[in-house]
Enzyme design. Structure first.
Site: not given
Ligand code: SUG
Length: 448
Positions: A20-23, A25, A138, A174, A250, A252, A371
């Site tokens: 749950g690290l990516s606010y 996403n 990241r 990124e 992103h 993409d 990705c």
């Molecule tokens: O950076 N998810 C990545 C997903 C990256 C997708 N890349 C592209 N769209 N090109 C991010 O958000 C989630 C990790 C976690 O929650 O455990 C994470 O890092």
């Protein structure tokens, strides 16, 4: 000289988990704390690589990173033996341990931005490792990313490597997730398309209100300068801030380009008409004919695009000039998206075929087919200069599958990350991997 686009896919690391690290996403946030299956994740990724190789595409593999990143934890003040560092972090600051364990380097579209030799001033292929500084978990990737890319593309006659940009939000970079390239042929000069989410220094550009815009205009411009790209071979465009606020973290996630074509959602960009005109004019000067394939919001909403990852697909050229779209299974599960794809492929247009892959383990963290791959266009001489250990073959696929079966766990939760045994397991696995891929010493535990 014949050129091709090689897809280097990120091999999923042994600590794959849902932190749950990516606010910003949506998938990462909504699957937080679920248990993951690293073995299944790695095998799903390998199956995609094998399938593309079997279809005749040149396929490469990019190694995962050493996790937990004990060095990163030490730099945050945890000390003692490696096991003590992990135990202290688990007790005092679990979110930091989780971040230091993330297998996020698997999404190699974020590893670097790559410019093929036909576009660059010195005629070499240029790589800039992405600083990924929007998210702590990241931001710790780029030093190892640089070493791994250096071991894969070692010949300085053909390959130039740039360190990540300054690690501040103003230069948030990124990598290739916000970069695509248009060309008539992979070996000819093309137009590099940089999409940014905000400007750090110019307040005239609007910014999203809710979620962070990870890529800045200034970062994209710096990469274009480092790579020696000429102004007539570059187009910058701004992502629509409102789609970032709907989970398009992103570009993409809302657009994909290949050859002369851009496949994109109607709401993806700001000033779309002007941007399309510039792409068209600049590509025409390179001898190409730009083709825009717009998906209207009346057929696919931004929400459906984010849920299904329709645009996080791989758009690949086939020998007959038509294109193939590699999509995640979530597209088939979404009635509107699947209907759209049926109409698209039967319309007689450029995209004639869709192939579906089960990448659920990665998808649950917001990582689809696109990705998972870093595209590198290479001519024959450059391809021959790539470390052959990282080019996918049937025997390599066999070795990697066996390696995963031997070393990976099939269940991972937060508690497992606190187990110091996991670090030893990962190091043993990665030591063997560097031998399989003939990378030499690239990991902190191998070089310190
Ligand atoms: O950076 N998810 C990545 C997903 C990256 C997708 N890349 C592209 N769209 N090109 C991010 O958000 C989630 C990790 C976690 O929650 O455990 C994470 O890092």
């Amino acid at each position: 000289m014949k050129s091709c686009e090689v897809n280097f896919d990120g091999l999923v690391g042994p600590t794959h988990n849902y932190g749950g690290l990516s606010y910003g996403n949506v998938a990462s946030q909504s699957n937080s704390q679920q248990s993951s299956n690293p073995k299944e994740a790695a095998l799903q990724g390998l199956a995609k690589m094998k399938a593309l190789m079997d279809m005749g595409f040149v396929q490469g593999v990019l190694a995962p990173q050493e996790r937990p990143d004990v060095g990163a934890l030490r730099s945050l003040g945890f000390s003692g033996t490696d096991a003590q560092v992990i135990k202290q972090a688990a007790k005092q600051a679990m979110p930091l341990l989780v971040a230091s364990c993330s297998a996020s380097s698997m999404w190699v579209a974020n590893a670097a931005t790559v410019s093929p030799s036909a576009d660059t001033a010195d005629g070499r292929v240029h790589f800039t490792a992405a600083n990924l500084n929007c998210k702590y978990h990241r931001s710790i990737e780029h030093p190892t990313t640089s070493r791994v890319l250096g071991a894969m593309f070692a010949d300085q006659k053909h390959f130039a490597h740039h360190a990540a940009l300054p690690a501040v939000a103003q230069f948030g970079d990124e990598g290739a997730a916000n970069h695509t390239r248009f060309c008539r042929d992979y070996g000819e000069a093309g137009v590099e398309f940089f999409v940014f989410g905000r400007s750090a220094f110019d307040t005239r550009y609007p910014a999203p209100q809710k979620y962070p815009a990870r890529q800045t205009l200034e970062a994209s411009q710096a990469v274009a300068r480092l790579h020696g790209l000429s102004d007539d071979g570059v187009v910058y465009a701004q992502q629509n801030p409102s789609v970032i606020d709907q989970g398009v973290f992103h570009n993409d996630v809302i657009a994909v380009g290949n050859g002369e074509a851009l496949f994109y959602h109607e709401d993806a960009f700001l000033d779309t008409e002007q941007m399309l005109a510039e792409l068209s004019t600049k590509l025409a000067k390179r001898g190409g004919q730009f083709k825009a394939i717009c998906v209207p919001r009346s057929q696919v909403s931004v929400e459906d695009a984010v849920r299904s990852y329709l645009f996080n697909s791989q758009l690949l050229s086939r020998a007959d000039g038509s294109m193939l779209l590699i999509v995640p299974q979530e597209c088939q599960n979404n009635e509107r998206v699947w209907q759209y794809l049926q109409t698209l492929t039967s319309s007689g247009g450029l995209i004639r075929e869709v192939k579906v892959f089960d990448l659920k383990q990665s998808m649950q963290n917001g990582g689809g087919p696109a990705c998972l791959r870093l595209r590198v266009a290479l001519n024959e001489t450059e391809l021959a200069a790539v470390n052959p250990g990282v080019i996918m073959t049937a025997p390599l696929y066999g070795s990697l599958t066996q390696w995963v079966e031997k070393h990976y766990r099939d269940r991972m939760t937060e508690n497992d990350l606190a187990d110091p045994q996991l670090l030893l397991e990962c190091r043993t696995a990665l030591d063997e991997l560097t031998q399989i891929l003939k990378l030499g010493a690239v990991y902190p535990f191998q070089i310190n």
